[in-house]
Design an enzyme around this catalytic site. Structure first.
Site, PDB file in Angstrom:
ATOM      1  N   HIS A  62      18.738 -51.482 -35.192  1.00 20.55           N
ATOM      2  CA  HIS A  62      19.708 -52.280 -34.461  1.00 20.55           C
ATOM      3  C   HIS A  62      19.054 -53.627 -34.288  1.00 20.55           C
ATOM      4  O   HIS A  62      18.246 -53.824 -33.384  1.00 20.55           O
ATOM      5  CB  HIS A  62      20.029 -51.658 -33.095  1.00 20.55           C
ATOM      6  CG  HIS A  62      21.167 -50.701 -33.155  1.00 20.55           C
ATOM      7  ND1 HIS A  62      21.758 -50.168 -32.041  1.00 20.55           N
ATOM      8  CD2 HIS A  62      21.852 -50.209 -34.223  1.00 20.55           C
ATOM      9  CE1 HIS A  62      22.750 -49.380 -32.416  1.00 20.55           C
ATOM     10  NE2 HIS A  62      22.819 -49.373 -33.721  1.00 20.55           N
ATOM     11  N   GLU A 121      18.710 -43.202 -30.864  1.00 22.51           N
ATOM     12  CA  GLU A 121      18.242 -44.539 -30.470  1.00 22.51           C
ATOM     13  C   GLU A 121      17.585 -44.516 -29.091  1.00 22.51           C
ATOM     14  O   GLU A 121      18.212 -44.160 -28.092  1.00 22.51           O
ATOM     15  CB  GLU A 121      19.433 -45.507 -30.453  1.00 22.51           C
ATOM     16  CG  GLU A 121      19.068 -46.933 -30.030  1.00 22.51           C
ATOM     17  CD  GLU A 121      20.280 -47.856 -29.970  1.00 22.51           C
ATOM     18  OE1 GLU A 121      21.421 -47.384 -30.147  1.00 22.51           O
ATOM     19  OE2 GLU A 121      20.063 -49.062 -29.730  1.00 22.51           O
ATOM     20  N   ASP A 159      15.967 -50.310 -31.870  1.00 29.65           N
ATOM     21  CA  ASP A 159      16.728 -51.486 -31.458  1.00 29.65           C
ATOM     22  C   ASP A 159      15.727 -52.544 -30.998  1.00 29.65           C
ATOM     23  O   ASP A 159      14.861 -52.262 -30.165  1.00 29.65           O
ATOM     24  CB  ASP A 159      17.697 -51.101 -30.328  1.00 29.65           C
ATOM     25  CG  ASP A 159      18.591 -52.255 -29.895  1.00 29.65           C
ATOM     26  OD1 ASP A 159      18.060 -53.349 -29.587  1.00 29.65           O
ATOM     27  OD2 ASP A 159      19.817 -52.078 -29.845  1.00 29.65           O
ATOM     28  N   HIS A 214      14.932 -52.992 -27.201  1.00 34.84           N
ATOM     29  CA  HIS A 214      14.712 -51.814 -26.367  1.00 34.84           C
ATOM     30  C   HIS A 214      13.254 -51.514 -26.048  1.00 34.84           C
ATOM     31  O   HIS A 214      12.893 -50.379 -25.760  1.00 34.84           O
ATOM     32  CB  HIS A 214      15.358 -50.584 -27.029  1.00 34.84           C
ATOM     33  CG  HIS A 214      16.852 -50.607 -26.953  1.00 34.84           C
ATOM     34  ND1 HIS A 214      17.642 -49.533 -27.244  1.00 34.84           N
ATOM     35  CD2 HIS A 214      17.704 -51.600 -26.581  1.00 34.84           C
ATOM     36  CE1 HIS A 214      18.905 -49.845 -27.091  1.00 34.84           C
ATOM     37  NE2 HIS A 214      18.970 -51.093 -26.695  1.00 34.84           N
ATOM     38  N   ASP A 225      23.237 -55.374 -33.716  1.00 36.00           N
ATOM     39  CA  ASP A 225      23.714 -54.926 -32.406  1.00 36.00           C
ATOM     40  C   ASP A 225      23.515 -56.024 -31.367  1.00 36.00           C
ATOM     41  O   ASP A 225      22.415 -56.195 -30.848  1.00 36.00           O
ATOM     42  CB  ASP A 225      22.971 -53.649 -31.978  1.00 36.00           C
ATOM     43  CG  ASP A 225      23.458 -53.138 -30.615  1.00 36.00           C
ATOM     44  OD1 ASP A 225      24.519 -53.599 -30.154  1.00 36.00           O
ATOM     45  OD2 ASP A 225      22.766 -52.294 -30.022  1.00 36.00           O
ATOM     46  N   TRP A 251      23.314 -43.018 -28.978  1.00 32.31           N
ATOM     47  CA  TRP A 251      22.597 -43.706 -27.911  1.00 32.31           C
ATOM     48  C   TRP A 251      23.236 -43.321 -26.585  1.00 32.31           C
ATOM     49  O   TRP A 251      24.461 -43.315 -26.452  1.00 32.31           O
ATOM     50  CB  TRP A 251      22.647 -45.227 -28.068  1.00 32.31           C
ATOM     51  CG  TRP A 251      22.102 -45.881 -26.825  1.00 32.31           C
ATOM     52  CD1 TRP A 251      20.792 -45.933 -26.440  1.00 32.31           C
ATOM     53  CD2 TRP A 251      22.860 -46.471 -25.761  1.00 32.31           C
ATOM     54  NE1 TRP A 251      20.695 -46.539 -25.201  1.00 32.31           N
ATOM     55  CE2 TRP A 251      21.936 -46.866 -24.766  1.00 32.31           C
ATOM     56  CE3 TRP A 251      24.227 -46.698 -25.559  1.00 32.31           C
ATOM     57  CZ2 TRP A 251      22.340 -47.498 -23.586  1.00 32.31           C
ATOM     58  CZ3 TRP A 251      24.634 -47.318 -24.374  1.00 32.31           C
ATOM     59  CH2 TRP A 251      23.685 -47.716 -23.402  1.00 32.31           C
TER      60      TRP A 251
HETATM   61  C1  RNT Z   1      22.507 -50.193 -25.869  1.00 34.17           C
HETATM   62  C2  RNT Z   1      22.281 -49.827 -27.286  1.00 34.17           C
HETATM   63  C3  RNT Z   1      23.487 -49.417 -28.052  1.00 34.17           C
HETATM   64  C4  RNT Z   1      24.690 -50.291 -27.773  1.00 34.17           C
HETATM   65  C5  RNT Z   1      25.843 -50.057 -28.691  1.00 34.17           C
HETATM   66  C6  RNT Z   1      27.102 -50.627 -28.154  1.00 34.17           C
HETATM   67  O1  RNT Z   1      21.419 -50.735 -25.285  1.00 34.17           O
HETATM   68  O2  RNT Z   1      21.622 -50.845 -27.954  1.00 34.17           O
HETATM   69  O3  RNT Z   1      23.186 -49.371 -29.395  1.00 34.17           O
HETATM   70  O4  RNT Z   1      24.370 -51.634 -27.824  1.00 34.17           O
HETATM   71  O5  RNT Z   1      25.924 -48.730 -28.996  1.00 34.17           O
HETATM   72 ZN    ZN Z   2      21.399 -50.652 -30.043  1.00 36.01          ZN
END
Ligand code: RNT
Ligand code: ZN
Length: 392
Positions: free
Chosen positions: A276, A216, A249, A252, A316, A178
């Site tokens: 995530h 990601e 995620d 996101h 996460d 990421w």
């Molecule tokens: C950030 C991403 C990422 C982080 C971690 C710490 O928006 O979600 O995955 O949260 O890598």
């Molecule tokens: Zn993440």
């Protein structure tokens, strides 16, 4: 006994609770180490958290070194039933004074020894934020080749560390890339950074290793409100084209957009998905996951479509305003509770009713299912695993 009653209730709708518990126990959930210290890591760099993410709160007890972090993780794991993995970021190795383009497996051997003793798998993330070379807000897509190369080297080394985890621990390690690359204000050229990112990733992923590679996407970050290089469409295309995993995620996307609605579609085009699991609150706020409708929907999508072997579940979030061990414990247990609820669903009956356009039956069964005694099955599970059924 409560459990026997629950077992009968579920049997009456064609669900075998023993089978559900057997499957539940084997589903690995990867616990993110970074909840333990608000994403600070052990480089002793003091540059603060950057990259468009933010941990807030000043509850005492953040881990100050790897031993403290591992002790905290142990405390959390003692209250979490079932198979867990631990998800590390590059900044959590024995890396004080070690530059990111110099990291090696030896910096993570203490984690491997610890994981072996506990029969845990380890996952890995290169860290492309909180560093002077990410200060422009661009890393792998930076116009300066020297900066790109620095981060490419970091990621390549990270993949080798993950391969070392796979080999030592006998379970494939997932490596998630990421980056926070993007612009605060409306850019003119949205294309060139993306081309650079493709080239950088092609270099990073060139070496064949026994790991699960994932990328990601993100819609925006703090100070990166207008444009992110690694958007959803970008990484979806890259993952499909290159046969690597896509990481979704939960925080996101646009506020009303949910990842549960994406899983089946994406599963038709990528072999593996990484999740995530997080809880956005108005923005990508990374709150501790609650047992809410979206968490249950995520679990149901994985279970209903037989994706347990293709979806890697990781958490996460990072909440520094509450006890950090509890933050892990509550979130991990919630993920497993959601999976249990999903495994106790009479999916085939629901699906058959739907295929026959019997939407009345579908609605009735779905609604009645919500008040079946899944908590008695959870309690039974916890007692068999020697963890408390209730916290607090
Ligand atoms: C950030 C991403 C990422 C982080 C971690 C710490 O928006 O979600 O995955 O949260 O890598
Ligand atoms: Zn993440």
């Amino acid at each position: 006994m409560m459990y026997n009653y629950a077992k009968e209730q579920y049997a009456a709708i064609g669900v075998d609770t023993e089978n559900a518990l057997r499957i539940l126990d084997t589903i690995p959930v990867s616990m993110h180490c970074w909840q333990g210290d608000d994403v600070r890591g052990f480089e002793r760099r003091d540059s603060g958290l950057t990259g468009g993410i933010q941990a807030t709160g000043n509850h005492p007890g953040a881990a100050r070194d790897a031993d403290e972090l591992r002790a905290m993780i142990d405390r959390a794991l003692s209250q979490i039933p079932g198979a867990s993995r631990i998800n590390l970021h590059a900044i959590y190795g024995d890396v004080a004074g070690v530059e990111r383009d110099q990291i090696e497996p030896k910096h993570f051997s203490a984690w491997v020894d610890w994981a072996k003793e506990r029969n845990l798998g380890l996952d890995f993330n290169p860290t492309l934020f909180s560093h002077p070379k990410s200060a422009d807000g661009l890393t792998l897509s930076h116009p300066d080749k020297a900066i790109r190369d620095f981060w490419i080297e970091h990621c390549k080394r990270g993949r080798r560390i993950a391969a070392y985890f796979s080999k030592e621990l006998g379970a494939k390690s997932a490596v998630n890339v990421w980056i926070g690359d993007g612009f605060k204000d409306v850019p003119a050229d949205t294309l060139t950074p993306r081309k650079r990112l493709i080239d950088a990733m092609d270099e990073i992923f060139a070496e064949k290793l026994d790991i699960i590679d994932a990328v990601e996407s993100k819609l925006f970050g703090i100070g990166v409100e207008s444009y992110t290089v690694g958007s959803h469409e970008f990484y979806m295309g890259y993952a499909v084209k290159n046969g690597i995993a896509l990481c979704l995620d939960a925080g996101h996307f646009h506020p009303t957009e949910v990842i549960s609605a994406k899983i089946s579609a994406v599963s038709l085009f990528v072999e593996r998905l990484l999740l995530h699991v997080s809880r956005p609150m108005r923005w990508d706020s990374d709150h501790v996951i609650m047992l809410d409708d979206e968490l249950i929907a995520i679990a149901k999508e994985i279970v209903r479509h037989n994706l347990l072997n293709r979806v890697h579940i990781g958490l996460d979030y990072f909440d520094g305003s509450i006890d950090r061990v509890t933050a892990w414990t509550v979130g991990m247990r919630n993920m497993r509770k959601a999976l249990l609820i999903a495994l106790l669903e009479p999916y085939h009956t629901l699906r058959d009713a739907e295929h026959e356009f019997n939407f009345t039956k579908r609605l009735t069964l779905m609604e009645e299912g919500k008040t079946l005694p899944w908590t008695a099955v959870w309690d039974e599970y916890c007692s068999r695993k020697n963890v408390p059924a209730r916290l607090g």
